[in-house]
Every structure is written in structure tokens, then in C-alpha cells.
Design a protein around this motif. Structure first.
Motif, PDB file in Angstrom:
ATOM      1  N   UNK A  79       0.845  -1.190   0.000  1.00  0.00           N
ATOM      2  CA  UNK A  79       0.000   0.000   0.000  1.00  0.00           C
ATOM      3  C   UNK A  79       0.881   1.241   0.000  1.00  0.00           C
ATOM      4  N   UNK A  80       0.250   2.383  -0.288  1.00  0.00           N
ATOM      5  CA  UNK A  80       0.935   3.676  -0.266  1.00  0.00           C
ATOM      6  C   UNK A  80       0.656   4.325   1.083  1.00  0.00           C
ATOM      7  N   UNK A  81       1.688   4.872   1.698  1.00  0.00           N
ATOM      8  CA  UNK A  81       1.538   5.571   2.977  1.00  0.00           C
ATOM      9  C   UNK A  81       0.683   6.815   2.751  1.00  0.00           C
ATOM     10  N   UNK A  82      -0.268   7.030   3.627  1.00  0.00           N
ATOM     11  CA  UNK A  82      -1.115   8.218   3.565  1.00  0.00           C
ATOM     12  C   UNK A  82      -0.234   9.464   3.510  1.00  0.00           C
ATOM     13  N   UNK A  83      -0.508  10.341   2.548  1.00  0.00           N
ATOM     14  CA  UNK A  83       0.357  11.500   2.322  1.00  0.00           C
ATOM     15  C   UNK A  83       0.416  12.426   3.543  1.00  0.00           C
ATOM     16  N   UNK A  84      -0.717  12.627   4.211  1.00  0.00           N
ATOM     17  CA  UNK A  84      -0.726  13.494   5.401  1.00  0.00           C
ATOM     18  C   UNK A  84       0.116  12.875   6.515  1.00  0.00           C
ATOM     19  N   UNK A  85      -0.029  11.568   6.735  1.00  0.00           N
ATOM     20  CA  UNK A  85       0.760  10.894   7.770  1.00  0.00           C
ATOM     21  C   UNK A  85       2.244  10.925   7.421  1.00  0.00           C
ATOM     22  N   UNK A  86       2.547  10.775   6.145  1.00  0.00           N
ATOM     23  CA  UNK A  86       3.946  10.826   5.706  1.00  0.00           C
ATOM     24  C   UNK A  86       4.518  12.226   5.925  1.00  0.00           C
ATOM     25  N   UNK A  87       3.766  13.233   5.500  1.00  0.00           N
ATOM     26  CA  UNK A  87       4.230  14.618   5.635  1.00  0.00           C
ATOM     27  C   UNK A  87       4.421  15.042   7.082  1.00  0.00           C
ATOM     28  N   UNK A  88       3.545  14.548   7.953  1.00  0.00           N
ATOM     29  CA  UNK A  88       3.624  14.890   9.382  1.00  0.00           C
ATOM     30  C   UNK A  88       4.531  13.916  10.143  1.00  0.00           C
ATOM     31  N   UNK A  89       5.067  12.916   9.434  1.00  0.00           N
ATOM     32  CA  UNK A  89       5.893  11.878  10.056  1.00  0.00           C
ATOM     33  C   UNK A  89       5.163  11.243  11.247  1.00  0.00           C
TER      34      UNK A  89
END
Length: 103
Positions: A79-89
Motif C-alpha cells: 500500500x501507499x503511505x497516507x500523504x498526510x501521515x507521511x508529511x507529518x511523520x
């Protein structure tokens, strides 16, 4: 022990996320081997170490279809990591995503 592979272009941008995920796993008493690698290393690492789930950084989301085809026989959740979760680490949310995919 859960083996969670994170994939990005060079394996660098996900290293901070790996640290945050490891901290979240420790706090929840979850035994997990969480590691980040470059997309060019996926085949080699899967052959040698294996993984229970493969999470793609948003910058390599285009690889999802080809990885699903290539590793279909392994029944490896991808799966692809949720962009918001990725951006906020947000390591806790990404860990939850990985664990949900593992089942």
C-alpha cells in the motif's frame, strides 16, 4: 515479530518515519522490525530478509501496481503511505496502517 518494509526513492526520506514507527511500536509493546530501503533494493531485500508488508512512500506510489504484479505469489500486502501521515511523520498512524494490512 512483524517485518515492515518502507520504500522510497533512496531509502533516506523514510528514515525519520521509521524511527517514529519504532518508538510507537515500543510504546505499544509490539515486536517489529521496521526498515526503509530504496526502491531499487526491494527485490534483493525481499529475497534475503522478507517482509510482512510493503509500504510505499507517496513519491513512489506509481510503483504500487508493478510491485503487486511482481510479488503477487508472495501474497505480500502493498500500500501507499497516507500523504498526510507521511508529511507529518506520524509514525503511530503509519504503524496502524501496516498492522491492519498484515491482519
Amino acid at each position: 515479530m512483524k517485518n515492515i518494509m518502507l520504500v522510497c526513492v533512496a531509502g533516506m526520506s523514510t528514515s525519520l518515519l521509521v524511527s517514529k514507527m519504532q518508538k510507537a511500536a515500543q510504546e505499544q509493546n509490539i515486536e517489529a522490525d521496521i526498515y526503509a530501503i530504496a526502491e531499487s533494493e526491494v527485490e534483493k531485500v525481499l529475497a534475503n530478509k522478507g517482509a510482512d508488508v510493503l509500504l510505499l512512500g507517496p513519491q513512489v506510489r506509481y510503483l504500487k501496481g508493478s510491485f503487486e504484479t511482481k510479488y503477487k505469489e508472495m501474497k505480500l500486502p502493498i500500500d501507499v503511505i497516507n500523504m498526510a501521515d507521511y508529511g507529518m511523520m506520524n509514525g503511530e498512524n503509519v504503524l496502524k496502517q501496516a498492522l491492519k494490512l498484515i491482519g
